[in-house]
Design a protein around this motif. Structure first.
Motif, short mmCIF file in Angstrom:
data_model
loop_
_atom_site.label_atom_id
_atom_site.label_comp_id
_atom_site.label_asym_id
_atom_site.label_seq_id
_atom_site.Cartn_x
_atom_site.Cartn_y
_atom_site.Cartn_z
N GLU A 253 0.75 -1.54 0.48
CA GLU A 253 -0.19 0.20 -0.16
C GLU A 253 0.98 1.23 0.19
O GLU A 253 0.17 2.42 -0.68
CB GLU A 253 -1.12 0.39 1.12
N ALA A 254 1.87 1.03 0.24
CA ALA A 254 2.88 2.90 0.72
C ALA A 254 3.23 2.42 -0.54
O ALA A 254 4.12 3.57 -1.36
CB ALA A 254 4.10 1.84 1.64
N GLN A 270 -2.92 -8.47 -1.77
CA GLN A 270 -3.18 -7.51 -0.49
C GLN A 270 -2.44 -6.14 0.18
O GLN A 270 -1.04 -6.52 -0.53
CB GLN A 270 -3.21 -8.59 0.47
N ALA A 271 -3.40 -5.65 0.07
CA ALA A 271 -2.32 -3.76 0.89
C ALA A 271 -1.68 -4.53 1.34
O ALA A 271 -0.51 -3.18 1.27
CB ALA A 271 -3.93 -2.55 0.53
N VAL A 290 1.43 -5.87 -10.74
CA VAL A 290 -0.40 -6.92 -10.14
C VAL A 290 -1.17 -5.68 -9.34
O VAL A 290 -1.11 -3.87 -8.38
CB VAL A 290 0.29 -7.17 -8.84
N THR A 291 -2.35 -6.20 -9.36
CA THR A 291 -3.64 -5.28 -8.55
C THR A 291 -3.61 -5.71 -7.17
O THR A 291 -3.14 -6.58 -6.96
CB THR A 291 -4.88 -5.69 -9.06
N GLN A 297 -11.61 -5.62 -2.54
CA GLN A 297 -11.57 -4.18 -3.19
C GLN A 297 -10.66 -3.80 -3.91
O GLN A 297 -9.82 -4.02 -3.16
CB GLN A 297 -11.99 -3.29 -2.10
N VAL A 298 -10.68 -3.44 -5.01
CA VAL A 298 -9.35 -2.54 -5.57
C VAL A 298 -9.06 -1.79 -5.22
O VAL A 298 -10.11 -0.45 -5.12
CB VAL A 298 -10.00 -3.00 -7.38
N VAL A 299 -7.57 -1.14 -4.79
CA VAL A 299 -7.75 0.21 -4.45
C VAL A 299 -6.73 0.59 -4.96
O VAL A 299 -5.94 1.85 -5.21
CB VAL A 299 -6.88 0.29 -3.07
N GLY A 300 -6.00 -0.28 -5.94
CA GLY A 300 -4.58 0.03 -6.76
C GLY A 300 -3.57 -0.68 -7.68
O GLY A 300 -4.02 -1.63 -7.69
N ILE A 301 -2.71 0.20 -8.06
CA ILE A 301 -1.77 -0.90 -8.91
C ILE A 301 -0.33 -1.36 -8.28
O ILE A 301 -0.09 0.04 -8.06
CB ILE A 301 -2.02 -0.65 -10.50
#
Lengths: 320, 217
Positions: A253-254, A270-271, A290-291, A297-301
């Motif tokens: 996530e960072a 996972q984030a 990767v997603t 829930q998709v939050v980024g790439i």
């Protein structure tokens, strides 16, 4: 906040101090991992914070309160204390073990019962299955979970953890670490975490305090320690593979680029997974990105490019 | 067979002796458990007293019972009968009881005690919630040895006026009546077994199932 000011401890009958002039701050909501070889003084520091050991000199504060001015029993009831599995009382059931501190604080029985159920559920145990069991009937992983539940019982702001996941096999340990970090995200406790395992320290610690021979050798974020080891001792402790370790301690996530919610296509992580995990997924499936999902829930790439840049930057920091 | 006949013929006297024997031992056990448990706990906390107290227990235990009964009998306040008997037997119980209470408490894993301390239990709470409950198996081993031992030694109190089963044995010996001796010995054993079972029930109630497993290990 936990604060140590010039704390020294010499045990009676010992010529050299176990802890020498250590000053350390653990900010509220942070995990500070105390790491070092055995006999380096890390456990002594932990035990001075709940006064199982009295410092020879220096002062210790919890939220600006001088702990030497607090009744030790009252102090300890307000601090969560997690130790290796032996810490559970063998003659008490799981339920009674978790209820230990609430009973000391004379909570009404109804509230205790509710709290026990809530906590066992939080640490991932089936309440009905374990509550009436005795410690000898549990697996190592279950014991550690109950140790954590017991420490959380009265929701103390400060927790001390002494190799809390030390006595379980590596796979269970990883799972317990992940689960605990997840709990910590919502609990935001101020935690001192003792371990002799540098990888565990990197994973668990917001900050790492490296001890050697009673001295605090270096104190900083895992990234700072990987990038700028204070001396050769720290370098040895960290190991050769600093670049990969850096990836291991940064969460997906960072690094990820935020993206509008959509459906997950292709490979996903996972984030809260490490960037190293994302790299492994890319390598395994021969993809450039990767997603990133939070639960479903998709939050980024996260792309190969981002990872490369990050490692390069960190590497040049380490070099300079 | 003749032993049975003897028991039937002298049923009332034997019953009286048995009841006396039983109540004497029970009195001694209740007093001893309260007194020596407290002393055992005390010396586990004030270590410097331990050597002296355990030494005293050993010395008392080595005095031949018949001489101790005789000695107390000559003290005017005690005299013949139950008071001297109770005092002497309580002193005999000191060694096995105090030692097992002390050993039991000392044998509790210090890491468990420290865990309790880390949770914020006061030293009094540590004693009652951790040390004593975890010491029960060892303490009860001592209690059960003591109850059997005291039932046996209590027979000697017949010489200072206790009308108990020892009297059957004593008179049996002076009259060379083997039935009488056997009857006395048998009933003493039965009393000892009953008391031991009674203590067993108490043990079952007090020792946590979490510890019973460890004992079997």
């Amino acid at each position: 906040m936990i604060e140590l000011q010039e704390v020294t401890k010499t045990f009676p009958g010992s010529g050299t101090p176990a802890v020498k002039g250590v000053s350390l701050q653990v900010k509220s909501g942070e995990i500070c991992a105390l790491v070092g070889p055995s006999g380096c003084g890390k456990t002594t520091i932990l035990r001075m914070i709940n006064r199982l050991v009295e410092p020879s000199s220096g002062s210790l504060f919890i939220d600006d309160q001088d702990i030497m001015k607090v009744n030790p029993d009252h102090l300890r009831r307000g601090i969560g204390y997690v130790i290796q599995q032996i810490g559970l009382l063998p003659h008490r059931t799981v339920e009674e073990n978790v209820a230990l501190v609430p009973r000391l604080l004379k909570w009404p029985e109804g509230r205790i019962k509710e709290r026990v159920e809530e906590l066992l559920e939080k640490v991932g145990l089936d309440t009905d299955e374990v509550r009436k069991k005795y410690p000898y009937q549990l697996s190592g992983g279950q014991m550690q979970r109950i140790g954590v539940a017991r420490a959380l019982a009265v929701d103390p702001p400060v927790m001390l953890m002494d190799e809390p996941f030390g006595a379980v096999d590596p796979i269970v340990r990883l799972r317990l670490q992940d689960e605990f970090l997840k709990l910590q995200q919502s609990f935001k406790k101020t935690i001192c975490f003792v371990t002799h395992d540098m990888n565990e320290a990197m994973k668990m610690g917001d900050k790492i305090a490296i001890m050697n021979g009673g001295f605090l050798v270096q104190h900083g974020t895992p990234r700072e320690i990987l990038a700028q080891p204070a001396n050769s001792f720290v370098e040895d402790l960290v190991g050769e593979d600093r670049g990969v370790k850096l990836l291991d301690l940064v969460r997906v996530e960072a690094l990820m680029l935020p993206r509008e919610a959509g459906t997950a296509n292709g490979r996903s992580v996972q984030a809260l997974d490490s960037a190293k995990k994302a790299l492994e997924v890319m390598l395994e499936h021969n993809v450039d990105g990767v997603t990133v999902c939070r639960e479903k829930q998709v939050v980024g790439i996260l792309t190969w490019e981002t990872i490369k840049t990050y490692v390069h930057q960190a590497g040049s920091e380490a070099g300079g | 067979m003749s032993v049975l006949l003897f028991m039937i013929n002298y049923f009332h006297r034997i019953l009286e002796y048995t009841v006396n024997h039983f109540t004497l031992v029970l009195t001694v056990m209740i007093l001893s458990m309260v007194l020596w448990f407290s002393v055992g706990v005390l010396i586990s906390r004030y270590e410097m007293l331990a050597g002296a107290v355990l030494g005293l227990g050993n010395i008392l235990f080595c005095i031949p019972s018949i001489s101790l009964f005789g000695l107390f009998m000559t003290i005017p306040q005690l005299g013949l009968g139950r008071r001297s008997a109770v005092l002497a037997l309580v002193l005999y119980a000191m060694m096995p009881l105090v030692r097992n209470v002390y050993r039991g408490i000392k044998s509790v894993d210090p890491r468990v005690v420290e865990a309790g301390q880390g949770m914020g239990l006061s030293s009094w709470q540590l004693l009652w919630q951790i040390q004593v409950p975890m010491a029960w198996p060892v303490i009860f081993a001592g209690i059960r040895i003591t109850v059997v031992m005291i039932t046996g030694i209590a027979t000697v109190a017949t010489f200072i006026g206790e009308r108990n089963l020892g009297r059957l044995i004593h008179h049996g010996i002076t009259r060379s009546n083997s039935d009488m001796i056997l009857a006395g010995a048998l009933i003493v054993s039965v009393v000892a077994l009953c008391l031991d079972m009674l203590m067993g029930l108490l043990e079952k109630k007090l020792v946590s199932p979490g510890l019973r497993y460890q004992q079997r290990e």
